[in-house]
Design an enzyme around this catalytic site. Structure first.
Site, PDB file in Angstrom:
ATOM      1  N   GLY A  15      69.958   6.871  12.162  1.00 58.63           N
ATOM      2  CA  GLY A  15      70.308   6.262  13.255  1.00 58.63           C
ATOM      3  C   GLY A  15      70.965   7.738  13.936  1.00 58.63           C
ATOM      4  CB  ALA A  17      67.224   9.403  17.595  1.00 60.73           C
ATOM      5  CG  ASN A 109      73.270  -4.927  11.585  1.00 57.88           C
ATOM      6  OD1 ASN A 109      73.048  -3.916  11.422  1.00 57.88           O
ATOM      7  ND2 ASN A 109      73.568  -5.747  12.235  1.00 57.88           N
ATOM      8  CB  VAL A 133      79.174   4.382  11.374  1.00 61.92           C
ATOM      9  CG1 VAL A 133      79.901   4.057  13.110  1.00 61.92           C
ATOM     10  CG2 VAL A 133      80.357   5.658  10.564  1.00 61.92           C
ATOM     11  CG  ASP A 163      90.119   0.219  13.843  1.00 60.38           C
ATOM     12  OD1 ASP A 163      88.959   0.265  14.954  1.00 60.38           O
ATOM     13  OD2 ASP A 163      88.725   0.150  12.975  1.00 60.38           O
ATOM     14  CG  HIS A 191      85.546  -2.154  12.487  1.00 62.55           C
ATOM     15  ND1 HIS A 191      86.530  -1.037  13.844  1.00 62.55           N
ATOM     16  CD2 HIS A 191      84.697  -1.469  13.808  1.00 62.55           C
ATOM     17  CE1 HIS A 191      86.396   0.059  14.630  1.00 62.55           C
ATOM     18  NE2 HIS A 191      84.901  -0.496  14.845  1.00 62.55           N
TER      19      HIS A 191
END
Length: 326
Positions: A15, A17, A109, A133, A163, A191
């Protein structure tokens, strides 16, 4: 040139860009993660429709003339992006959209991170260190690690350093000190909005943090838990600069080690510490040395915090059952 290549580290960013990738790449290229003299090869992965934008990012990296960047590889092929990598930061994922439930995000995902795990397993070095991430980060990390069986689970980590940084900033502002004066805030769990920011073991300039319980429960904890949503509301986009910085901090300390007496938040594969079920990626206080983390197991946990920790554990176990059905 071959001799020079032996002294570089290969770093994959997926990812690359996107907004986080755009903020992260300069940090990797300027020695802030792997050391002031460490040359890097950046192996950047994007989906095919985004390759033109990735080429634009590459042009900008070229125009920065970073002395530590030995090569830049842009690709939409996982076998190229993960080839012989020493480190991987998995930023690319399906973003949460209005009206989506967390289970919907998981469903979108899961196939992405199955593919990421399989590619890491097949093409990366077995010593690769992976920071996830993309949200839902803890369970995306579990999916990737599960699909890379030849790589130790201890080589995977989901990002909760963001966090911790958020929590440090809030405590520093409340006490009117510098963020760096605040040490050893803990982030427990997922998270997500169930994460547990905990100051019971934290210090400010070497002294225990003493703050009103009402402030901690009604202001501090909700602020940290919902900070991402507040940023989206304020700027119209999700956290990018701070997420990239958190990923940088996480990988830097994993590689270079934590300062003596300090712990950092890392969502790592649970070994049963603090009574948390094994088999999920859960955020614990950790120290790092020589490229390995150790969960700190002697932090005090109050009954109130323990209740919140179990709620976050429950959420992660539910995510696991949805993402990895038996």
């Amino acid at each position: 040139m071959a001799e020079q290549k032996e002294n570089v580290v290969r770093v994959c960013v997926t990812g690359a860009a996107g907004q986080i990738g755009y903020s992260l790449l300069p940090l990797l290229a300027t020695g802030q993660v792997f050391g002031a003299n460490q040359k890097v090869v950046l192996q950047l992965l994007e989906i095919t429709p985004v390759l033109p934008a990735l080429e634009g990012v590459r042009m900008e990296l070229d125009d920065c003339a970073y002395p530590l960047v030995d090569d830049i590889i842009c690709t939409d092929k996982a076998e190229v992006a993960f080839k012989d990598v020493d480190f991987a930061i998995l930023v690319g994922g399906f973003p949460r959209k209005a009206g989506m439930q967390r289970k919907d995000l998981l469903a979108k995902n899961a196939p992405i991170f199955i593919a990421m795990g399989q590619a890491l397993d097949k093409y990366a070095k077995k010593t690769v260190k992976v920071v996830v991430v993309a949200n839902p980060a803890n369970t995306n990390c579990l999916i990737a690690a599960t699909n890379a069986p030849s790589i130790p689970k201890e080589n995977f980590c989901a990002l909760t350093r963001l966090d911790q940084n958020r929590a440090k900033s809030q405590i520093a502002a409340k006490l009117q000190v510098k963020s760096n004066d605040v040490k050893n805030i803990v982030i427990w769990g997922n998270h997500s909005a169930t994460q547990v920011p905990d100051v019971n073991n934290a210090t400010v300039n070497g002294k225990a943090v003493e703050l009103d319980a009402k402030f901690l429960k009604e202001e501090f904890v909700p602020c940290v838990q919902k900070r991402g949503a507040a940023i989206i509301k304020a700027r119209g986009f999700s956290s990018a600069l701070s997420a990239a910085n958190g990923a940088k901090d996480c990988m830097r300390d994993w590689v270079q080690g934590t300062p003596q007496g300090e712990t950092v938040a890392m969502a790592v594969y649970s070994d049963g510490s603090y009574g948390i079920e094994k088999g999920i990626f859960y955020s614990f206080p950790c120290t790092t040395k020589d490229g390995a983390f150790t969960i700190v197991t002697d932090y005090k946990v109050t009954d109130d915090i323990k209740t919140l920790m179990k709620a976050s554990e429950k959420e992660l176990l539910e995510e696991k059952s949805e993402a990895l059905p038996k």
